[in-house]
Structure formats: structure tokens, C-alpha cells
Scaffold this motif. Structure first.
Motif, PDB file in Angstrom:
ATOM      1  N   HIS A 103       8.060 -44.192 -27.553  1.00  0.00           N
ATOM      2  CA  HIS A 103       7.079 -44.905 -27.304  1.00  0.00           C
ATOM      3  C   HIS A 103       7.444 -46.122 -26.194  1.00  0.00           C
ATOM      4  O   HIS A 103       8.365 -46.653 -26.508  1.00  0.00           O
ATOM      5  N   GLY A 139       2.484 -46.482 -24.324  1.00  0.00           N
ATOM      6  CA  GLY A 139       1.803 -47.488 -25.317  1.00  0.00           C
ATOM      7  C   GLY A 139       2.219 -48.686 -24.905  1.00  0.00           C
ATOM      8  O   GLY A 139       2.839 -49.041 -23.715  1.00  0.00           O
ATOM      9  N   ASN A 145      -2.588 -51.037 -32.623  1.00  0.00           N
ATOM     10  CA  ASN A 145      -2.132 -49.799 -33.174  1.00  0.00           C
ATOM     11  C   ASN A 145      -1.089 -49.101 -32.050  1.00  0.00           C
ATOM     12  O   ASN A 145      -1.154 -48.281 -31.365  1.00  0.00           O
ATOM     13  N   LEU A 148      -1.923 -47.218 -28.523  1.00  0.00           N
ATOM     14  CA  LEU A 148      -1.976 -45.739 -28.802  1.00  0.00           C
ATOM     15  C   LEU A 148      -3.635 -45.512 -28.958  1.00  0.00           C
ATOM     16  O   LEU A 148      -4.191 -46.205 -29.545  1.00  0.00           O
ATOM     17  N   ALA A 150      -6.648 -43.292 -30.592  1.00  0.00           N
ATOM     18  CA  ALA A 150      -7.168 -42.743 -31.838  1.00  0.00           C
ATOM     19  C   ALA A 150      -6.374 -41.539 -32.270  1.00  0.00           C
ATOM     20  O   ALA A 150      -5.712 -41.259 -33.266  1.00  0.00           O
ATOM     21  N   TRP A 153      -2.610 -41.829 -32.620  1.00  0.00           N
ATOM     22  CA  TRP A 153      -2.262 -42.476 -33.654  1.00  0.00           C
ATOM     23  C   TRP A 153      -2.386 -41.583 -34.885  1.00  0.00           C
ATOM     24  O   TRP A 153      -1.240 -41.494 -35.602  1.00  0.00           O
ATOM     25  N   SER A 154      -3.569 -40.747 -34.902  1.00  0.00           N
ATOM     26  CA  SER A 154      -3.376 -39.744 -36.092  1.00  0.00           C
ATOM     27  C   SER A 154      -2.425 -38.768 -35.969  1.00  0.00           C
ATOM     28  O   SER A 154      -2.028 -38.254 -37.122  1.00  0.00           O
ATOM     29  N   ALA A 157       0.695 -40.111 -37.277  1.00  0.00           N
ATOM     30  CA  ALA A 157       0.492 -40.379 -38.762  1.00  0.00           C
ATOM     31  C   ALA A 157       0.719 -38.889 -39.666  1.00  0.00           C
ATOM     32  O   ALA A 157       1.554 -39.030 -40.621  1.00  0.00           O
ATOM     33  N   SER A 186       3.408 -55.482 -33.804  1.00  0.00           N
ATOM     34  CA  SER A 186       3.760 -54.205 -33.654  1.00  0.00           C
ATOM     35  C   SER A 186       4.414 -53.765 -34.822  1.00  0.00           C
ATOM     36  O   SER A 186       4.261 -52.692 -35.423  1.00  0.00           O
ATOM     37  N   ALA A 189       1.918 -52.850 -37.173  1.00  0.00           N
ATOM     38  CA  ALA A 189       1.224 -51.523 -36.849  1.00  0.00           C
ATOM     39  C   ALA A 189       2.229 -50.386 -37.324  1.00  0.00           C
ATOM     40  O   ALA A 189       1.796 -49.253 -37.657  1.00  0.00           O
ATOM     41  N   LEU A 193       1.316 -47.321 -39.786  1.00  0.00           N
ATOM     42  CA  LEU A 193       1.347 -46.042 -39.575  1.00  0.00           C
ATOM     43  C   LEU A 193       2.269 -45.337 -40.811  1.00  0.00           C
ATOM     44  O   LEU A 193       1.635 -44.121 -41.128  1.00  0.00           O
ATOM     45  N   LYS A 196      -0.051 -43.916 -43.414  1.00  0.00           N
ATOM     46  CA  LYS A 196      -0.937 -42.993 -43.436  1.00  0.00           C
ATOM     47  C   LYS A 196      -0.212 -41.451 -43.591  1.00  0.00           C
ATOM     48  O   LYS A 196       0.883 -41.095 -43.130  1.00  0.00           O
TER      49      LYS A 196
END
Ligand SMILES: NC(=O)c1ccc[n+]([C@@H]2O[C@H](COP(=O)([O-])OP(=O)(O)OC[C@H]3O[C@@H](n4cnc5c(N)ncnc54)[C@H](OP(=O)(O)O)[C@@H]3O)[C@@H](O)[C@H]2O)c1
Length: 297
Positions: A103, A139, A145, A148, A150, A153-154, A157, A186, A189, A193, A196
Motif C-alpha cells: 500500500h 492509497g 478505508n 482504497l 470499494a 477494499w473487498s 478482504a 489507519s 481501518a 479489514l 471481513k
């Protein structure tokens, strides 16, 4: 020395010097003193920590024992001094690390990759064979988040096994409020993460700045003199709840508090506290935090 941390801007610090030289305000204009005291560093970080803890996830998917397959690691702060060396270490473990997702503060993935390569090359550690096992994503730790999208992010995850949260704004004079987003939110976040999809471990790079203050100074001095055990790893740092004077130490303490609270809810991981990082003991390269330049001896 304490005044530098209590009044972290030049204006506030010079007003505090004026006040110290003229405590009754006979010689100097009083408005400069008023400006100075307004910026005084506060010590409300532990209240912030408790408020943030109430927003932590209630549970985490459990990591059952060690994984046999090579891991996918998300690393923050790979363009920093320590981060570059963590990256080298991870990529040298070909049997246990499948690949690293770095990142990086950048406008897009190509710029992120170029920044990592440039930094590692400057330290003389870039490996030409790294590219197949390194993905750099853009990022920003200052943003929700981790800055990042969406989709990213997923994806993280569902893919990542280990988050190494090493990135931070490393600044010993900036107040807590100015470091809060990059250093504390952070961490929130990273914890979010980890809660998830796929089970994840979180490794947090903290600092010995969480020990500032009389209690731990005394403990280490006393125990050294008496051949004692020093500060135990199980210490929950309650003694630093009010005593930390630097925003940097406060931001690390708050992050650690959030991770320990998450640990009680099932998050697994490690907090590491490096000592002072001075340079590469073999190549001699070092990074100066004041002028942000690399020196190679
Ligand atoms: N230096 C020490 O003596 C020492 C001692 C104990 C612990 N530590 C801890 O070790 C870790 C690494 O420290 P370091 O000495 O390697 O510091 P560093 O060289 O300043 O590296 C910090 C890293 O964090 C990244 N970062 C900062 N703000 C960011 C943001 N808003 N978005 C994305 N990335 C951001 C930086 O990216 P950019 O390149 O974009 O700025 C850089 O990659 C930190 O957590 C620090 O607290 C350091």
C-alpha cells in the motif's frame, strides 16, 4: 525540552519562551502568549482511544493454527526506511510468502510501483526478480478505508492473510490531532479489514515511544540496576494512559489500545516495538527523518 513537545509550532514555542522569560507579562505583548497557549498539546488521547474502541468490530474470523500454504501479505509504508527492509525480508521468504501487496501513497498503481522500486534502489536492496511477487496499490493512510476504492477494499478482504501495518507519519513534534488520521484511524481501518471475509492476522509496528514517562523509565532503570525482568510483554500500558507527552507516542499508544481491545474480541496478531532505527548495519545507508534524504556511506 518538554516545552518543545507541549508547544509544537514555532509560534507557540516562541510564545512559551517569552512567557518563561517574563512570567508576569510585564515586558512583552500579551497577545503572543494567548496564541501560544491555544496550541498546547493536550493529553486526551486515552479518551479518544475509548471512544474509538466502542466502534470496533464485535468479532473476527478465527485464524486456526498456522497455514501450510504461502501467505498473501498486505504491507503499508513500503516506501519508508523500515518498510523497504520488511519488503525485502518478506520477498526473500519464497516458501512462506506467496506475494506482497504494498500500500503506497501515490496517484495510481504505476506511480506506486515506481516509488517502491526507486526507494529500494536508493537503499541498494531492490531485487530485479521481485516484480512477479510484488503488487503495489495506491492509497492514503490519511483517508477512510486507507484511501482504497470499494472494489480494492473487498478484494483485499477476501485475499489477504496478514496485514503488516508499518506505515505511519513519523514525527516527534506534531500534535496528536494532526497524526490521528494517518496513525490511529489507519489502524482502525486495518482492524476493520481484518474483521471481513478471510481470517487475517495483524502485525502492528509500534514504537518504544509508548513507554515515555516516569513509570516505565523508573521500571527499566530499577530493574536494570536490580537485575530485574524489565517491562513485561504482557504489560497493557495502562501506566501511559495520561503520561505521554508527544503526539507521536500518543498515536502509537492509542493504536495499541485498539489492537489489544480487538484481541479480546478474537483478532490475532502481534505488536512490535522497534528501538531507534539508525541505518543499514551492512550497507551503511540511513534515512534522515529531518531532511527526508537517504545517505549511503
Ligand atoms: N524510525 C525509527 O527509529 C522508528 C522506531 C520505532 C518505530 N518506528 C515505526 O516504524 C514504522 C516505519 O518507520 P520509518 O522509520 O521507516 O518511517 P518512514 O521512513 O518515515 O516511513 C513511513 C512510511 O509510512 C508512509 N506513510 C506516511 N503517511 C502516509 C499516508 N498518509 N499514506 C500512505 N503512506 C503513508 C510513508 O509513505 P511516504 O513515502 O509516502 O511518505 C512511508 O512509506 C513506523 O510505524 C514508525 O512509527 C520507527
Amino acid at each position: 525540552m518538554q516545552s518543545i513537545y507541549d508547544y509544537p509550532t514555532l509560534k507557540a514555542f516562541s510564545a512559551e519562551l517569552d512567557r518563561a522569560l517574563d512570567p508576569q507579562g510585564r515586558l512583552l505583548q500579551s497577545d503572543s502568549q494567548a496564541d501560544g497557549t491555544a496550541i498546547k498539546q493536550d493529553r486526551h488521547y486515552s479518551e479518544d482511544a475509548k471512544n474509538l474502541a466502542s466502534k470496533l468490530p464485535n468479532s473476527f474470523p478465527s485464524v486456526n493454527g498456522g497455514s501450510e500454504r504461502p501467505l498473501i501479505v498486505l504491507l503499508t509504508g513500503a516506501t519508508g526506511f523500515l518498510g523497504a527492509y520488511i519488503l525485502r525480508d518478506l520477498l526473500s521468504r519464497s516458501s512462506s510468502v506467496h506475494h506482497v501487496i504494498a500500500h503506497v501513497r501515490a496517484k495510481d498503481a504505476a506511480t506506486a510501483s515506481a516509488r517502491v522500486e526507486q526507494t529500494c534502489a536508493a537503499y541498494g536492496i531492490w531485487g530485479s526478480d521481485w516484480k512477479s511477487r510484488l503488487e503495489c496499490i495506491a492509497g492514503d493512510l490519511d483517508k477512510p478505508n486507507l484511501g482504497l476504492s470499494a472494489d480494492m477494499w473487498s478484494r483485499l478482504a477476501t485475499e489477504v492473510d496478514v496485514i503488516i501495518h508499518n506505515g505511519a507519519r513519523v514525527h516527534w513534534v506534531t500534535p496528536y490531532q494532526n497524526l490521528r488520521a494517518a496513525n490511529v484511524l489507519s489502524t482502525m481501518a486495518a482492524i476493520e479489514l481484518a474483521s471481513k471475509e478471510k481470517p487475517k492476522q495483524v502485525v502492528f509496528v509500534s514504537s518504544t515511544a509508548v513507554f515515555e514517562g516516569e513509570h516505565y523509565n523508573k521500571m527499566s532503570d530499577e530493574s536494570m540496576a536490580a537485575g530485574g525482568r524489565g517491562i513485561l510483554e504482557t504489560d497493557d500500558l495502562t501506566a501511559s494512559t495520561q503520561s505521554l507527552a508527544t503526539g507521536y507516542g500518543q498515536s502509537k499508544w492509542t493504536s495499541e489500545f485498539l489492537l489489544r481491545e480487538s484481541g479480546k474480541r478474537g483478532l490475532s496478531g502481534t505488536i512490535v516495538r522497534p528501538g531507534y532505527i539508525l541505518g543499514d548495519s551492512i550497507a551503511g545507508s540511513e534515512f534522515c527523518h529531518c531532511c527526508r534524504k537517504v545517505f549511503v556511506q
